[in-house]
Scaffold this motif. Structure first.
Motif, short mmCIF file in Angstrom:
data_model
loop_
_atom_site.label_atom_id
_atom_site.label_comp_id
_atom_site.label_asym_id
_atom_site.label_seq_id
_atom_site.Cartn_x
_atom_site.Cartn_y
_atom_site.Cartn_z
N VAL A 197 5.23 -94.28 -89.25
CA VAL A 197 4.55 -93.29 -90.09
C VAL A 197 3.15 -92.96 -89.56
N GLU A 198 2.40 -93.97 -89.22
CA GLU A 198 0.98 -93.76 -88.93
C GLU A 198 0.70 -93.50 -87.45
N VAL A 199 1.53 -94.03 -86.57
CA VAL A 199 1.24 -93.91 -85.14
C VAL A 199 2.24 -92.98 -84.44
N MET A 200 3.54 -93.29 -84.53
CA MET A 200 4.49 -92.49 -83.75
C MET A 200 4.58 -91.05 -84.24
N ARG A 201 4.42 -90.85 -85.54
CA ARG A 201 4.41 -89.48 -86.06
C ARG A 201 3.23 -88.70 -85.48
N ARG A 202 2.08 -89.38 -85.37
CA ARG A 202 0.93 -88.71 -84.76
C ARG A 202 1.15 -88.48 -83.28
N MET A 203 1.75 -89.44 -82.59
CA MET A 203 2.05 -89.24 -81.16
C MET A 203 2.94 -88.02 -80.97
N ALA A 204 3.90 -87.83 -81.87
CA ALA A 204 4.81 -86.69 -81.73
C ALA A 204 4.04 -85.37 -81.80
N THR A 205 3.02 -85.32 -82.65
CA THR A 205 2.25 -84.07 -82.75
C THR A 205 1.42 -83.82 -81.49
N VAL A 206 1.27 -84.83 -80.67
CA VAL A 206 0.55 -84.66 -79.40
C VAL A 206 1.53 -84.39 -78.26
N TYR A 207 2.69 -85.04 -78.27
CA TYR A 207 3.54 -85.08 -77.07
C TYR A 207 4.86 -84.32 -77.16
N LEU A 208 5.19 -83.69 -78.27
CA LEU A 208 6.54 -83.13 -78.38
C LEU A 208 6.81 -82.07 -77.31
N LEU A 209 5.83 -81.23 -77.05
CA LEU A 209 6.03 -80.22 -76.00
C LEU A 209 6.10 -80.87 -74.62
N ASP A 210 5.34 -81.94 -74.42
CA ASP A 210 5.40 -82.67 -73.14
C ASP A 210 6.79 -83.28 -72.92
N VAL A 211 7.43 -83.76 -73.98
CA VAL A 211 8.78 -84.31 -73.83
C VAL A 211 9.71 -83.20 -73.35
N HIS A 212 9.61 -82.06 -74.01
CA HIS A 212 10.42 -80.91 -73.59
C HIS A 212 10.22 -80.60 -72.11
N ASN A 213 8.97 -80.50 -71.72
CA ASN A 213 8.67 -80.09 -70.35
C ASN A 213 9.10 -81.14 -69.32
N ALA A 214 9.17 -82.39 -69.75
CA ALA A 214 9.56 -83.47 -68.83
C ALA A 214 11.08 -83.66 -68.79
N ALA A 215 11.80 -83.07 -69.75
CA ALA A 215 13.26 -83.22 -69.78
C ALA A 215 13.89 -82.48 -68.60
N ARG A 216 15.11 -82.87 -68.28
CA ARG A 216 15.85 -82.13 -67.26
C ARG A 216 16.00 -80.68 -67.73
N ALA A 217 15.96 -79.75 -66.79
CA ALA A 217 16.02 -78.33 -67.16
C ALA A 217 17.23 -78.04 -68.03
N VAL A 218 18.35 -78.68 -67.72
CA VAL A 218 19.57 -78.42 -68.46
C VAL A 218 19.47 -78.90 -69.92
N ASP A 219 18.58 -79.85 -70.18
CA ASP A 219 18.44 -80.38 -71.54
C ASP A 219 17.40 -79.64 -72.38
N GLN A 220 16.55 -78.86 -71.71
CA GLN A 220 15.40 -78.28 -72.43
C GLN A 220 15.81 -77.35 -73.58
N PRO A 221 16.80 -76.45 -73.38
CA PRO A 221 17.15 -75.57 -74.51
C PRO A 221 17.64 -76.35 -75.73
N TYR A 222 18.49 -77.39 -75.50
CA TYR A 222 18.94 -78.22 -76.62
C TYR A 222 17.76 -78.89 -77.32
N PHE A 223 16.87 -79.48 -76.51
CA PHE A 223 15.74 -80.20 -77.10
C PHE A 223 14.91 -79.26 -77.96
N ARG A 224 14.60 -78.09 -77.42
CA ARG A 224 13.79 -77.13 -78.18
C ARG A 224 14.50 -76.74 -79.48
N LYS A 225 15.77 -76.40 -79.38
CA LYS A 225 16.49 -75.92 -80.56
C LYS A 225 16.58 -77.00 -81.65
#
Lengths: 240, 240
Positions: free
Chosen positions: A109-137
């Motif tokens: 609740v207090e840490v990982m949720r905040r990390m997600a608000t910092v890194y969610l787009l970074d996860v997308h950008n680091a994913a394999r290209a084939v996975d990016q549309p699924y991750f975004r959607k």
């Protein structure tokens, strides 16, 4: 780690870099390492998870052990305790297990949720290209995520609150070398896994340069079990 | 509880009402109850603490056991484990103890600190008249407390953040009846003690009317060990 004679198989999430990125997989990696259990790693992209084991699982980690397969890191931890009673236990008993789960609720609740608000787009950008549309959607279908870009906009302004949320860890680590006390326990694996996640994708460091207490703990934690956390190419966790 | 033949003596903080008000004393009360150890209670007002045991201690709880006396609830908990090895243990081992201390760090920072911003003036007003000037002076000497009144002004606006900070407990208690799992552990005593404190002095309830998860847990917790938490005159913990 591979062991053709050993039936343990860990299905992990991989990024374009080949790095294992799920904080939950990292919990299981540390648990297997503590128990000294070799395993075969099966890297999966986000979109490949439904293609294995008859599509029974939607998330990793997935552990396969002979005819048994299961997901959810907590279920896997309890399974490892039952299935390998001769290995170093993850929990001294049900009280320690429950208290670590209480820590997990707080940390999520207090840490990982905040990390997600910092890194969610970074996860997308680091994913394999084939996975990016699924991750975004899938992420943009969540009620609080209008778009990955909007969710992480102004992310640097959230770093102070993320760092502040780690205050209880610093207080604790002024007293003990590990979250689990004089030896690490599964609470350490939970928190170390989150930093492995941040370090696998992050284009901004989560921690301040002078955070020596957390720096010392992360160094000790990544060194555990022969350096299981010392993966190549981890991005900086501290501002330079 | 009194036991003239038993050398255990617990020095507690009392309010004008005669009620024991320290959240830290309450931890020790629950620990003694779990262990089935009778003790003599010695009520002290804030200003009487320096007058006992040669003025060695500045805070309660203080435990006296024969020639031994010590303060600090964690030191007392560890002492009870060592001194009464035949009683039900508070911790299954060092990993559980450390993980409960980690919970304590979180609970102190995120919950008890917020409770103080709601209840500090109430503690003053509930103290014995003779203790009130000392209490005000010592608290107003803290850098973040200009005056008790300023510190707690607009306190009702802080209730949402206090309630939100308890989210991890609710998530956990959806899975287990106690913070310690299927049986209570010292994490429960820490949190129950904070609510005993709030209920001893509070002129505004800390919790919302519909907080059924915490209501169920508080009921179970106060019922423990023959109802040690069922003290007369506790103020409402839930809005009506």
């Amino acid at each position: 780690m591979t062991a053709t004679s050993n039936p343990l198989r860990l299905y992990e999430l991989v990024l374009a870099s080949g790095r294992s990125a799920s904080p939950y997989v990292w919990r299981t990696r540390f648990a297997l390492a503590q128990k000294g259990l070799p395993y075969e790693s099966v890297p999966l992209g986000f979109t490949e998870i439904p293609a294995v084991l008859g599509g029974r699982f939607k998330t990793v980690p997935i552990l396969e052990h002979g005819a048994t397969s299961l997901s959810e890191s907590w279920d896997i931890a309890e399974y490892l305790e039952r299935a390998f009673p001769g290995t170093p236990p993850l929990f001294s008993g049900p009280g320690e297990l429950a208290t670590v789960r209480l820590f997990d609720s707080w940390f999520s609740v207090e840490v990982m949720r905040r990390m997600a608000t910092v890194y969610l787009l970074d996860v997308h950008n680091a994913a394999r290209a084939v996975d990016q549309p699924y991750f975004r959607k899938s992420r943009e279908a969540r009620p609080n995520v209008a778009s990955l870009e909007a969710f992480t906009a102004d992310r640097e302004s959230r770093l102070p609150a993320l760092r502040e949320a780690l205050t209880p860890l610093r207080l604790h680590l002024a007293r003990f070398p590990f979250l689990g006390g004089h030896a690490p326990n599964y609470a350490d694996y939970i928190a170390l896994g989150a930093f492995q996640w941040a370090g696998s994708v992050g284009t901004v460091p989560p921690l301040a340069k002078d955070d020596e207490v957390l720096r010392g703990w992360l160094d000790r934690g990544f060194d555990l079990f022969g350096g299981v956390g010392r993966v190549a190419g981890l991005r900086p966790l501290f501002e330079s």
